[in-house]
Scaffold this active site. Structure first.
Site, PDB file in Angstrom:
ATOM      1  CG  ASP A 233      -3.240  -5.094  -3.306  1.00  0.00           C
ATOM      2  OD1 ASP A 233      -2.720  -4.360  -2.360  1.00  0.00           O
ATOM      3  OD2 ASP A 233      -3.858  -6.216  -3.417  1.00  0.00           O
TER       4      ASP A 233
ATOM      5  CG  HIS B  70       0.041  -9.620  -3.101  1.00  0.00           C
ATOM      6  ND1 HIS B  70      -0.216  -7.844  -3.322  1.00  0.00           N
ATOM      7  CD2 HIS B  70      -0.387  -9.710  -1.860  1.00  0.00           C
ATOM      8  CE1 HIS B  70      -0.654  -7.498  -2.757  1.00  0.00           C
ATOM      9  NE2 HIS B  70      -1.486  -8.758  -1.577  1.00  0.00           N
TER      10      HIS B  70
ATOM     11  CG  HIS C 254      -7.471  -3.050  -2.031  1.00  0.00           C
ATOM     12  ND1 HIS C 254      -7.002  -2.360  -1.298  1.00  0.00           N
ATOM     13  CD2 HIS C 254      -6.669  -4.506  -2.004  1.00  0.00           C
ATOM     14  CE1 HIS C 254      -6.465  -2.605  -0.945  1.00  0.00           C
ATOM     15  NE2 HIS C 254      -6.070  -3.546  -1.253  1.00  0.00           N
TER      16      HIS C 254
ATOM     17  CG  HIS D 209      -2.092  -0.903   1.189  1.00  0.00           C
ATOM     18  ND1 HIS D 209      -2.878  -1.267   2.138  1.00  0.00           N
ATOM     19  CD2 HIS D 209      -2.186  -2.242   0.149  1.00  0.00           C
ATOM     20  CE1 HIS D 209      -3.396  -2.525   2.029  1.00  0.00           C
ATOM     21  NE2 HIS D 209      -3.152  -3.077   0.847  1.00  0.00           N
TER      22      HIS D 209
END
Length: 303
Positions: A265, A290, A261, A87
């Site tokens: 990321d 991720h 969001h 973040h």
């Protein structure tokens, strides 16, 4: 700003709060970095303040977050690591900050409200500042994707895919275009949604459209995490937990906040591949997380 300029912060930017995975109080201080420093993390709670560069080769695999670590020169384990950096990295990338020293007084960056907004507000309050640096103009040369790169989850495409393609004429069009297709499948509490965002630092769109989007989980995921002893220090009102009837004890900031969001990321994770250089590409992800972002960042770092 000239193409050879570097951007840092004019003064210290501080964010305090509890962490998501380790459940401790933490403080992050973003300090000015000399031109060419790049983004580096420093664990100021440890006796040795060796910087951890925010580059893809320093990523260590962990579930549901981005973790950077220095390799132990005497054994197979890391000597120092910092968790949940995505973040703050997204905020720096979204605002176009190239050089900064990020001091962390614990093992993890504070989660704040689950978005990048606390970091954006702190950076803007400190004041981003451009520094002329003709001698380092090579560090501002863009990474231009000219051929398609596709990375699929080893378990199969149904678990995630991320693709980088040229953007504009030979990939030379300004900005990094990110698209995320979120789809939890039939009867899921989150409807399929797609968000596309072009990251051009300085145009103001990042802080209004992407930075406020919070990390989230489904109610079933949250229950499973709590059964494992995770996130027990947070209430549903402090997290974006999505059940069959929508957010639990909370409300959306955007109708498509979960997909936004995911773009947040992506921007933070992919910045690890640029290491201060702008990325010119169209990057599209389906159900990825991720791990695939990190794999793409490594590919970009090699260009």
């Amino acid at each position: 700003m000239r193409a050879s300029d570097r951007t840092t912060v004019a003064g210290a930017a501080e964010v305090r709060g509890v962490t998501l995975f380790t459940g401790v109080s933490s403080r992050v201080t973003i300090r000015p970095g000399a031109p060419g420093t790049g983004i580096v993390f420093v664990r100021v709670d440890l006796p040795v303040h060796e910087p951890i560069p925010a580059r893809a080769e320093f990523v260590v695999p962990e579930s549901r977050r981005t973790v950077l670590a220095l390799p132990d020169r005497t054994s197979a384990g890391p000597i120092v690591l910092v968790q949940t950096v995505e973040h703050v990295l997204s905020a720096l990338a979204g605002l176009g900050v190239h050089d900064a020293i990020i001091e962390v007084d614990g093992p993890e960056v504070p989660i704040g409200d689950g978005s990048a907004l606390p970091f954006v507000e702190a950076i803007l309050a400190a004041g981003p500042v451009s520094v002329p640096c003709d001698s380092l103009s090579h560090l501002r040369q863009p990474i231009v994707v000219r051929e398609r790169i596709e990375i699929t989850d080893p378990r199969g495409p149904q678990f995630g895919t991320i693709v980088a393609e040229p953007r504009g004429g030979g990939g030379a069009e300004e900005g990094l275009e990110l698209t995320y297709h979120l789809d939890y499948g039939p009867n899921a509490p989150i409807a399929p949604q797609t968000v596309t965002f072009v990251s051009i630092p300085g145009d103001g769109r990042y802080q209004g459209e992407i930075a406020p989007a919070r990390t989230f989980s489904t109610l079933d995921e949250a229950k499973a995490m709590r059964a494992m002893g995770l996130f027990t220090h947070l209430t549903a009102a402090q997290m974006l937990v999505i059940g069959p009837d929508g957010p639990v004890e909370n409300q959306y900031r955007f109708p498509d906040e979960p997909a936004r969001h995911k773009v947040l990321d992506m921007l933070g994770d992919l910045s690890l591949g640029g290491a201060g250089r702008p990325i010119q590409a169209r990057i599209t992800a389906w159900r990825s997380g991720h791990a695939l972002n990190h794999a793409m960042a490594l590919r970009l770092a090699g260009m």
